[in-house]
Design an enzyme around this catalytic site. Structure first.
Site, PDB file in Angstrom:
ATOM      1  N   HIS A   1     -15.549   1.007   7.514  1.00  0.00           N
ATOM      2  CA  HIS A   1     -15.258  -0.271   6.864  1.00  0.00           C
ATOM      3  C   HIS A   1     -16.491  -1.159   6.889  1.00  0.00           C
ATOM      4  O   HIS A   1     -17.226  -1.164   7.887  1.00  0.00           O
ATOM      5  CB  HIS A   1     -14.104  -0.986   7.578  1.00  0.00           C
ATOM      6  CG  HIS A   1     -12.815  -0.221   7.516  1.00  0.00           C
ATOM      7  ND1 HIS A   1     -11.928  -0.349   6.478  1.00  0.00           N
ATOM      8  CD2 HIS A   1     -12.306   0.730   8.337  1.00  0.00           C
ATOM      9  CE1 HIS A   1     -10.914   0.470   6.678  1.00  0.00           C
ATOM     10  NE2 HIS A   1     -11.112   1.146   7.790  1.00  0.00           N
TER      11      HIS A   1
ATOM     12  N   CYS B   1      -5.047   6.112   8.415  1.00  0.00           N
ATOM     13  CA  CYS B   1      -4.490   5.196   7.411  1.00  0.00           C
ATOM     14  C   CYS B   1      -3.486   4.298   8.132  1.00  0.00           C
ATOM     15  O   CYS B   1      -2.468   4.793   8.634  1.00  0.00           O
ATOM     16  CB  CYS B   1      -3.797   5.989   6.304  1.00  0.00           C
ATOM     17  SG  CYS B   1      -3.034   4.953   5.038  1.00  0.00           S
ATOM     18  N   GLY B   2      -3.771   3.018   8.212  1.00  0.00           N
ATOM     19  CA  GLY B   2      -2.946   2.104   9.023  1.00  0.00           C
ATOM     20  C   GLY B   2      -1.574   1.857   8.424  1.00  0.00           C
ATOM     21  O   GLY B   2      -0.542   1.976   9.112  1.00  0.00           O
ATOM     22  N   ASN B   3      -1.531   1.513   7.130  1.00  0.00           N
ATOM     23  CA  ASN B   3      -0.219   1.305   6.504  1.00  0.00           C
ATOM     24  C   ASN B   3       0.549   2.624   6.442  1.00  0.00           C
ATOM     25  O   ASN B   3       1.769   2.660   6.603  1.00  0.00           O
ATOM     26  CB  ASN B   3      -0.386   0.728   5.093  1.00  0.00           C
ATOM     27  CG  ASN B   3      -0.871  -0.704   5.122  1.00  0.00           C
ATOM     28  OD1 ASN B   3      -0.332  -1.536   5.855  1.00  0.00           O
ATOM     29  ND2 ASN B   3      -1.903  -0.998   4.361  1.00  0.00           N
TER      30      ASN B   3
ATOM     31  N   GLU C   1     -10.792   0.060  -1.583  1.00  0.00           N
ATOM     32  CA  GLU C   1     -10.715   1.226  -0.700  1.00  0.00           C
ATOM     33  C   GLU C   1     -11.548   2.402  -1.189  1.00  0.00           C
ATOM     34  O   GLU C   1     -11.604   2.683  -2.390  1.00  0.00           O
ATOM     35  CB  GLU C   1      -9.254   1.692  -0.553  1.00  0.00           C
ATOM     36  CG  GLU C   1      -8.432   0.865   0.394  1.00  0.00           C
ATOM     37  CD  GLU C   1      -7.203   1.615   0.866  1.00  0.00           C
ATOM     38  OE1 GLU C   1      -7.266   2.863   0.991  1.00  0.00           O
ATOM     39  OE2 GLU C   1      -6.178   0.949   1.103  1.00  0.00           O
ATOM     40  N   ARG C   2     -12.162   3.086  -0.233  1.00  0.00           N
ATOM     41  CA  ARG C   2     -12.815   4.374  -0.514  1.00  0.00           C
ATOM     42  C   ARG C   2     -11.755   5.303  -1.092  1.00  0.00           C
ATOM     43  O   ARG C   2     -10.718   5.508  -0.485  1.00  0.00           O
ATOM     44  CB  ARG C   2     -13.375   4.954   0.770  1.00  0.00           C
ATOM     45  CG  ARG C   2     -13.974   6.324   0.645  1.00  0.00           C
ATOM     46  CD  ARG C   2     -14.566   6.824   1.932  1.00  0.00           C
ATOM     47  NE  ARG C   2     -13.567   7.047   2.982  1.00  0.00           N
ATOM     48  CZ  ARG C   2     -13.870   7.663   4.139  1.00  0.00           C
ATOM     49  NH1 ARG C   2     -15.106   8.066   4.396  1.00  0.00           N
ATOM     50  NH2 ARG C   2     -12.940   7.847   5.065  1.00  0.00           N
TER      51      ARG C   2
ATOM     52  N   ASN D   1      -6.555  10.149  -0.278  1.00  0.00           N
ATOM     53  CA  ASN D   1      -6.700   9.054  -1.235  1.00  0.00           C
ATOM     54  C   ASN D   1      -6.362   9.517  -2.647  1.00  0.00           C
ATOM     55  O   ASN D   1      -6.227  10.719  -2.906  1.00  0.00           O
ATOM     56  CB  ASN D   1      -8.146   8.533  -1.205  1.00  0.00           C
ATOM     57  CG  ASN D   1      -8.504   7.863   0.108  1.00  0.00           C
ATOM     58  OD1 ASN D   1      -7.864   6.917   0.534  1.00  0.00           O
ATOM     59  ND2 ASN D   1      -9.530   8.385   0.763  1.00  0.00           N
TER      60      ASN D   1
ATOM     61  N   CYS E   1      -4.601  -2.727   3.314  1.00  0.00           N
ATOM     62  CA  CYS E   1      -5.306  -1.649   4.017  1.00  0.00           C
ATOM     63  C   CYS E   1      -5.184  -1.954   5.510  1.00  0.00           C
ATOM     64  O   CYS E   1      -5.765  -2.936   5.993  1.00  0.00           O
ATOM     65  CB  CYS E   1      -6.766  -1.612   3.585  1.00  0.00           C
ATOM     66  SG  CYS E   1      -7.767  -0.354   4.413  1.00  0.00           S
ATOM     67  N   GLY E   2      -4.422  -1.126   6.220  1.00  0.00           N
ATOM     68  CA  GLY E   2      -4.156  -1.403   7.625  1.00  0.00           C
ATOM     69  C   GLY E   2      -5.387  -1.234   8.505  1.00  0.00           C
ATOM     70  O   GLY E   2      -5.682  -2.083   9.367  1.00  0.00           O
ATOM     71  N   THR E   3      -6.124  -0.139   8.274  1.00  0.00           N
ATOM     72  CA  THR E   3      -7.359   0.037   9.063  1.00  0.00           C
ATOM     73  C   THR E   3      -8.369  -1.049   8.691  1.00  0.00           C
ATOM     74  O   THR E   3      -9.119  -1.525   9.546  1.00  0.00           O
ATOM     75  CB  THR E   3      -7.972   1.428   8.814  1.00  0.00           C
ATOM     76  OG1 THR E   3      -8.097   1.654   7.395  1.00  0.00           O
ATOM     77  CG2 THR E   3      -7.134   2.523   9.435  1.00  0.00           C
ATOM     78  N   GLY E   4      -8.338  -1.462   7.410  1.00  0.00           N
ATOM     79  CA  GLY E   4      -9.254  -2.515   6.960  1.00  0.00           C
ATOM     80  C   GLY E   4      -8.918  -3.862   7.571  1.00  0.00           C
ATOM     81  O   GLY E   4      -9.809  -4.629   7.959  1.00  0.00           O
TER      82      GLY E   4
ATOM     83  N   ASN F   1     -12.170   5.618  10.295  1.00  0.00           N
ATOM     84  CA  ASN F   1     -12.677   5.622   8.932  1.00  0.00           C
ATOM     85  C   ASN F   1     -13.590   4.408   8.763  1.00  0.00           C
ATOM     86  O   ASN F   1     -13.484   3.447   9.491  1.00  0.00           O
ATOM     87  CB  ASN F   1     -11.520   5.635   7.916  1.00  0.00           C
ATOM     88  CG  ASN F   1     -10.618   4.413   8.029  1.00  0.00           C
ATOM     89  OD1 ASN F   1     -10.622   3.687   9.041  1.00  0.00           O
ATOM     90  ND2 ASN F   1      -9.854   4.132   7.003  1.00  0.00           N
TER      91      ASN F   1
ATOM     92  N   ASN G   1       0.899  -1.186   0.000  1.00  0.00           N
ATOM     93  CA  ASN G   1       0.000   0.000   0.000  1.00  0.00           C
ATOM     94  C   ASN G   1       0.915   1.206   0.000  1.00  0.00           C
ATOM     95  O   ASN G   1       1.528   1.530   1.016  1.00  0.00           O
ATOM     96  CB  ASN G   1      -0.864  -0.084   1.245  1.00  0.00           C
ATOM     97  CG  ASN G   1      -1.977   0.949   1.316  1.00  0.00           C
ATOM     98  OD1 ASN G   1      -2.455   1.218   2.422  1.00  0.00           O
ATOM     99  ND2 ASN G   1      -2.402   1.537   0.223  1.00  0.00           N
TER     100      ASN G   1
HETATM  101  N1  LIG Z   1      -9.106   4.686   1.795  1.00  0.00           N
HETATM  102  C1  LIG Z   1      -9.189   4.907   3.256  1.00  0.00           C
HETATM  103  C2  LIG Z   1      -7.905   5.573   3.778  1.00  0.00           C
HETATM  104  C3  LIG Z   1      -6.663   4.688   3.596  1.00  0.00           C
HETATM  105  C4  LIG Z   1      -6.758   3.453   4.429  1.00  0.00           C
HETATM  106  C5  LIG Z   1      -5.753   2.352   4.120  1.00  0.00           C
HETATM  107  N2  LIG Z   1      -4.848   2.552   3.029  1.00  0.00           N
HETATM  108  C6  LIG Z   1      -5.038   1.930   5.382  1.00  0.00           C
HETATM  109  O1  LIG Z   1      -3.893   1.450   5.309  1.00  0.00           O
HETATM  110  O2  LIG Z   1      -5.684   1.995   6.458  1.00  0.00           O
HETATM  111  C7  LIG Z   1     -10.398   5.798   3.579  1.00  0.00           C
HETATM  112  O3  LIG Z   1     -10.756   6.640   2.739  1.00  0.00           O
HETATM  113  O4  LIG Z   1     -10.949   5.636   4.678  1.00  0.00           O
END
Ligand SMILES: N[C@H](CCC[C@H](N)C(=O)O)C(=O)O
Length: 270
Positions: A151, A71-73, A200-201, A62, A209-212, A149, A11
């Protein structure tokens, strides 16, 4: 303008050190730099800024220019950048984000951060544990989790067969999610291991996606498919997620961060 290209399990973002640079219109700049044919190529833009409340501040945009509070990553790469470049002189420090202040712990080798653990805070469940939804004319069930954010986590027997390029926008822009949503598609391999793909949004399918991954680990524990500690395997690599469910309620994400290259660009030529 100087930039650093970094990636967290694939990412990838363009990072700008705003202790030294100033960015007037980050939303527009994110669209320009993320273009993989006419720009640098990335999933978006991340600014590393001074902070009154923490050791530094992360702002994340984004590829479509929309700003996300977390953003986790990205925060792992921010942690690596400030540690490796001596903006902090400690292995534990705080990063201010739009989703609050996050505490990071660095594992270093030869003075470089190779692994980072992020306290992602307390997850918020934003739906029924398995809420019905109809997307692109097909019925699904999802679990909504916010990590600051949004999910939506779906469970499937075979995530590799998903044609995300065609179905992803329908999940992202569904009317159930007024702020749009990130969508995670999970294949449970064991009580300690899940595989994940993500639409991802604002960026489409990313390699991680770290938060994902964090949201998916919480969702999987909530519906009894896994324990409170799981390995999440994504296209770009693995993350370890631990939910201290019986204690603080906080979720911890551990994973790598890599500096790929540094460069300079003239914004008038992008
Ligand atoms: N697209 C996500 C932000 C980046 C999250 C993702 N890249 C991560 O590592 O958490 C959003 O609009 O909420």
């Amino acid at each position: 303008m100087k930039f650093t290209k970094m990636q967290g399990i694939g990412n990838d973002y363009v990072y700008i050190n705003c202790f030294e640079e100033s960015v007037e219109n980050p939303a527009e700049l994110s669209k320009l730099v993320s273009d993989r044919h006419f720009g640098i190529g990335s999933d978006g833009l991340i600014l590393i800024c001074p902070s009154e409340a923490a050791d530094c501040r992360m702002r994340m945009f984004n590829a479509d220019g929309s700003e996300s509070p977390m953003c986790g990553n990205g925060i792992r790469c921010v942690g690596k950048y400030v540690f490796d470049h001596h903006l902090v002189e400690k292995t534990e420090f705080d990063v201010e984000t739009g989703a609050g202040i996050k505490h990071l712990k660095v594992t270093e080798e030869n003075g470089k951060a190779v692994l980072l653990t992020v306290d992602m805070g307390i997850p918020e469940v934003t739906s029924q544990v398995l809420e019905p939804i109809c997307v692109n004319g097909t019925d699904y069930e999802f679990i909504g989790i916010s990590m600051g954010n949004p999910h939506a986590v779906y469970y499937m027997d075979d995530i590799d067969s998903l044609d995300l390029e065609s179905v992803g926008p329908g999940f992202e822009n569904h009317e159930r999610f007024p702020e749009r949503t990130n969508s995670e598609f999970i294949q449970v391999m064991s009580p300690e291991h899940i595989r994940m793909r993500v639409w991802e949004r604002g960026s489409g399918e990313t390699w991680a996606c770290g938060t994902g991954a964090t949201a998916s680990a919480v969702a999987s524990a909530l519906c009894g498919r896994t324990g409170n500690t799981v390995i999440v395997s994504l296209k770009g690599g693995n993350l370890t997620i631990h939910w201290d469910r019986e204690g603080s309620g906080h979720v911890f994400m551990t994973g790598p961060a890599v500096e790929v290259f540094e460069g300079e660009f003239d914004i008038n030529n992008l």
